[in-house]
Design an enzyme around this catalytic site. Structure first.
Site, PDB file in Angstrom:
ATOM      1  N   ARG A  46       0.907  -1.193   0.117  1.00  0.00           N
ATOM      2  CA  ARG A  46      -0.017   0.051   0.090  1.00  0.00           C
ATOM      3  C   ARG A  46       0.837   1.320  -0.004  1.00  0.00           C
ATOM      4  O   ARG A  46       2.160   1.089   0.147  1.00  0.00           O
ATOM      5  CB  ARG A  46      -0.979   0.098   1.286  1.00  0.00           C
ATOM      6  CG  ARG A  46      -0.591  -0.674   2.302  1.00  0.00           C
ATOM      7  CD  ARG A  46       0.514   0.000   3.085  1.00  0.00           C
ATOM      8  NE  ARG A  46       0.329   1.541   3.282  1.00  0.00           N
ATOM      9  CZ  ARG A  46       1.250   2.240   3.456  1.00  0.00           C
ATOM     10  NH1 ARG A  46       2.652   1.771   3.585  1.00  0.00           N
ATOM     11  NH2 ARG A  46       0.914   3.632   3.743  1.00  0.00           N
ATOM     12  N   GLY A  47       0.353   2.345   0.012  1.00  0.00           N
ATOM     13  CA  GLY A  47       0.828   3.586  -0.377  1.00  0.00           C
ATOM     14  C   GLY A  47       1.020   3.987  -1.862  1.00  0.00           C
ATOM     15  O   GLY A  47       1.554   3.026  -2.457  1.00  0.00           O
ATOM     16  N   ALA A  48       0.916   4.962  -2.080  1.00  0.00           N
ATOM     17  CA  ALA A  48       0.914   5.537  -3.679  1.00  0.00           C
ATOM     18  C   ALA A  48       1.944   4.972  -4.639  1.00  0.00           C
ATOM     19  O   ALA A  48       1.726   4.319  -5.531  1.00  0.00           O
ATOM     20  CB  ALA A  48       0.448   7.008  -3.797  1.00  0.00           C
ATOM     21  N   ARG A  88      -7.495  -0.358  -6.520  1.00  0.00           N
ATOM     22  CA  ARG A  88      -7.865   0.747  -5.713  1.00  0.00           C
ATOM     23  C   ARG A  88      -7.947   1.917  -6.468  1.00  0.00           C
ATOM     24  O   ARG A  88      -7.200   2.302  -7.560  1.00  0.00           O
ATOM     25  CB  ARG A  88      -6.808   0.875  -4.728  1.00  0.00           C
ATOM     26  CG  ARG A  88      -6.436  -0.385  -3.573  1.00  0.00           C
ATOM     27  CD  ARG A  88      -5.580  -0.088  -2.359  1.00  0.00           C
ATOM     28  NE  ARG A  88      -6.117   0.861  -1.501  1.00  0.00           N
ATOM     29  CZ  ARG A  88      -5.671   1.383  -0.502  1.00  0.00           C
ATOM     30  NH1 ARG A  88      -4.105   1.151  -0.594  1.00  0.00           N
ATOM     31  NH2 ARG A  88      -5.970   2.280   0.359  1.00  0.00           N
ATOM     32  N   GLN A 193      -1.651   2.617  10.147  1.00  0.00           N
ATOM     33  CA  GLN A 193      -0.603   2.572   9.304  1.00  0.00           C
ATOM     34  C   GLN A 193       0.498   3.211   9.901  1.00  0.00           C
ATOM     35  O   GLN A 193       1.827   3.161   9.720  1.00  0.00           O
ATOM     36  CB  GLN A 193      -0.715   3.049   7.861  1.00  0.00           C
ATOM     37  CG  GLN A 193      -1.554   2.203   6.668  1.00  0.00           C
ATOM     38  CD  GLN A 193      -2.934   2.906   6.906  1.00  0.00           C
ATOM     39  OE1 GLN A 193      -3.477   3.003   7.889  1.00  0.00           O
ATOM     40  NE2 GLN A 193      -3.506   2.416   5.723  1.00  0.00           N
ATOM     41  N   ASP A 234      -1.810  11.008  -1.989  1.00  0.00           N
ATOM     42  CA  ASP A 234      -2.255   9.896  -2.806  1.00  0.00           C
ATOM     43  C   ASP A 234      -2.524  10.556  -4.265  1.00  0.00           C
ATOM     44  O   ASP A 234      -2.655   9.788  -5.325  1.00  0.00           O
ATOM     45  CB  ASP A 234      -3.458   9.112  -2.301  1.00  0.00           C
ATOM     46  CG  ASP A 234      -2.876   8.478  -1.344  1.00  0.00           C
ATOM     47  OD1 ASP A 234      -2.765   9.014  -0.097  1.00  0.00           O
ATOM     48  OD2 ASP A 234      -2.685   7.024  -1.556  1.00  0.00           O
ATOM     49  N   ASN A 244      -4.870  12.652   0.542  1.00  0.00           N
ATOM     50  CA  ASN A 244      -4.068  11.635   1.349  1.00  0.00           C
ATOM     51  C   ASN A 244      -4.866  11.079   2.347  1.00  0.00           C
ATOM     52  O   ASN A 244      -6.057  11.205   2.689  1.00  0.00           O
ATOM     53  CB  ASN A 244      -3.025  12.574   2.182  1.00  0.00           C
ATOM     54  CG  ASN A 244      -1.819  11.638   2.662  1.00  0.00           C
ATOM     55  OD1 ASN A 244      -1.375  10.505   1.941  1.00  0.00           O
ATOM     56  ND2 ASN A 244      -1.355  11.858   3.791  1.00  0.00           N
ATOM     57  N   LYS A 245      -4.232  10.008   3.219  1.00  0.00           N
ATOM     58  CA  LYS A 245      -5.038   9.096   4.315  1.00  0.00           C
ATOM     59  C   LYS A 245      -6.000   9.956   4.990  1.00  0.00           C
ATOM     60  O   LYS A 245      -5.674  11.284   5.384  1.00  0.00           O
ATOM     61  CB  LYS A 245      -4.069   8.470   5.113  1.00  0.00           C
ATOM     62  CG  LYS A 245      -4.460   7.904   6.264  1.00  0.00           C
ATOM     63  CD  LYS A 245      -5.416   6.620   5.629  1.00  0.00           C
ATOM     64  CE  LYS A 245      -4.773   5.724   4.607  1.00  0.00           C
ATOM     65  NZ  LYS A 245      -5.940   5.073   3.984  1.00  0.00           N
TER      66      LYS A 245
HETATM   67  O1  MRU Z   1      -4.512   3.207   2.355  1.00  0.00           O
HETATM   68  P1  MRU Z   1      -2.975   3.477   2.180  1.00  0.00           P
HETATM   69  O2  MRU Z   1      -2.194   2.889   3.338  1.00  0.00           O
HETATM   70  O3  MRU Z   1      -2.400   3.034   0.713  1.00  0.00           O
HETATM   71  O4  MRU Z   1      -2.627   5.105   2.235  1.00  0.00           O
HETATM   72  C1  MRU Z   1      -1.526   5.486   2.190  1.00  0.00           C
HETATM   73  C2  MRU Z   1      -1.348   7.100   2.278  1.00  0.00           C
HETATM   74  O5  MRU Z   1      -2.340   7.595   2.372  1.00  0.00           O
HETATM   75  C3  MRU Z   1      -0.094   7.584   2.117  1.00  0.00           C
HETATM   76  O6  MRU Z   1       0.311   8.738   3.027  1.00  0.00           O
HETATM   77  C4  MRU Z   1      -0.060   8.167   0.720  1.00  0.00           C
HETATM   78  O7  MRU Z   1       0.071   7.134  -0.137  1.00  0.00           O
HETATM   79  C5  MRU Z   1       1.541   8.502   0.514  1.00  0.00           C
HETATM   80  S1  MRU Z   1       2.789   7.375   0.167  1.00  0.00           S
HETATM   81  C6  MRU Z   1       4.211   8.104   0.027  1.00  0.00           C
END
Ligand code: MRU
Length: 345
Positions: A46-48, A88, A193, A234, A244-245
């Site tokens: 996970r994470g963009a 996603r 996270q 994201d 973002n999250k």
């Molecule tokens: O749901 P996730 O864990 O994929 O969400 C991740 C985030 O929101 C991160 O902050 C974002 O992807 C930036 S990662 C460099």
């Protein structure tokens, strides 16, 4: 040292299973592209930027499997692209990687060449991610005083990328520049996270990290305990509005109230050139179980309703700067973002 989040192991796509952290560091290997796509949906990865890198590798694996099985290449490859696109919805890096891989496949003269070129391209995507993060980390660290107490939300670290990290890359670069950095990590309900991933990776890397629950941020900042906030992204619209999250928007409001600079750190692949502002960013709605349960134990009363958006959009007006590999972008973002994108071409 933390292993690279996503990598090739021979013909397999190998990655850290992030659902097992912080208790166990487990590496998983996938030999079938369908399983790589499922690893994104199931949040093994996970994470963009990590999602983008994984999609690039998954599509290279798809290219090889399709070329080996025979039949018409492009229709089967486009089907694989659609499967990845449905994993996603919010992180635009996923769609950026799919378009990049599609472009490579379309130009290839034969199925076997497509297979070879897709693999080369996926390796490039992985390499570039780390190089870009080091670059943006260098620009970002210049914003931080020494010593510095920084706060972050969710995980925008090595685990959310191929390596090094965006927001956490800024902290790493600051430390490499000799600065003394202390990190406050929001736990980041509902999936934690911040506590489980940011906490783990920073401790592995020898940082001093203090974990708070999300609702403690205002109290912490009101005591003057935070010098700067840096988070990842994201998807960023062309006016600077940033998804973002979920919880990032609230943290931005709190930071602005306390005059704590609130920064976004993200590669240019996180900008969505099709969106003028954040109102069009698709926000993933996730299962209510993530709210009603913690680690499979129900904590909510029976009969309650739940709402579980995975992300929120922070208006550009609350963002002091966007840290990219082209430097730190400042308002008015409509101009500075365009300039950065042009400069990168
Ligand atoms: O749901 P996730 O864990 O994929 O969400 C991740 C985030 O929101 C991160 O902050 C974002 O992807 C930036 S990662 C460099």
């Amino acid at each position: 040292m933390i292993p690279q989040t996503v990598q090739w192991a021979g013909d397999a796509v190998k990655m850290i299973d992030q659902t097992k952290l912080p208790h166990k560091l487990v590496m998983v290997e996938y030999h079938d592209w369908h399983d790589v796509a499922a690893s994104i949906t199931d949040m093994v990865v996970r994470g963009a930027p990590a999602i983008g890198g994984t999609a690039a590798c998954g599509l290279a694996l798809a290219g090889r499997q399709i070329a080996e099985a025979g039949g018409e290449f492009m229709p089967q490859f486009l089907h694989a692209c659609e499967v990845f696109a449905a994993t996603r919805p919010t992180a635009v890096n996923l769609f950026w990687a799919i378009e990049r891989m599609k472009g490579v496949a379309l130009k290839a003269p034969s199925a076997s060449e497509a297979s070879r070129l897709l693999r080369v391209e996926s390796e490039l995507v992985l390499e570039e991610d780390i190089a870009i993060n080091r670059k943006l980390g260098f620009y970002g660290q210049e914003l931080l005083p020494d010593p510095c107490r920084v706060q972050t939300h969710c995980n925008a670290g090595a685990l959310a990328c191929v390596g090094y990290g965006t927001a956490l890359g800024v902290f790493r670069a600051a430390r490499e520049a000799g600065k003394q950095i202390k990190v406050y990590a929001d736990e980041t309900r509902p999936r934690l996270q911040g506590m489980q991933l940011t906490g783990w990776e920073l401790i592995e890397d020898g940082f001093e990290v203090t974990i708070i629950t999300d609702n403690m941020a205002a109290s912490l900042q009101s005591r003057g305990e935070v010098d700067a906030v840096v988070v990842g992204a994201d998807r960023i619209a062309m006016n600077g509005d940033t998804a973002n999250k979920v919880g990032t928007f609230g943290l931005a409001v709190i930071s602005n109230y306390h005059h704590v600079p609130f920064y976004i750190a993200a590669p240019l692949s996180t900008f969505d050139q099709k969106l003028a502002d954040g109102s069009g960013i698709p926000i993933e709605e996730r299962t209510h179980r993530e709210v009603s349960h913690i680690q499979d134990v129900q904590i909510a009363p029976n009969g309650a309703k739940f709402w579980n958006p995975g992300f929120d959009v922070t208006p550009a007006a609350l963002i002091a700067g966007i840290i990219t590999e082209q430097g730190v972008l400042r308002p008015p973002y409509t101009q500075s973002i365009m300039q950065a994108i042009k400069g990168a071409k």
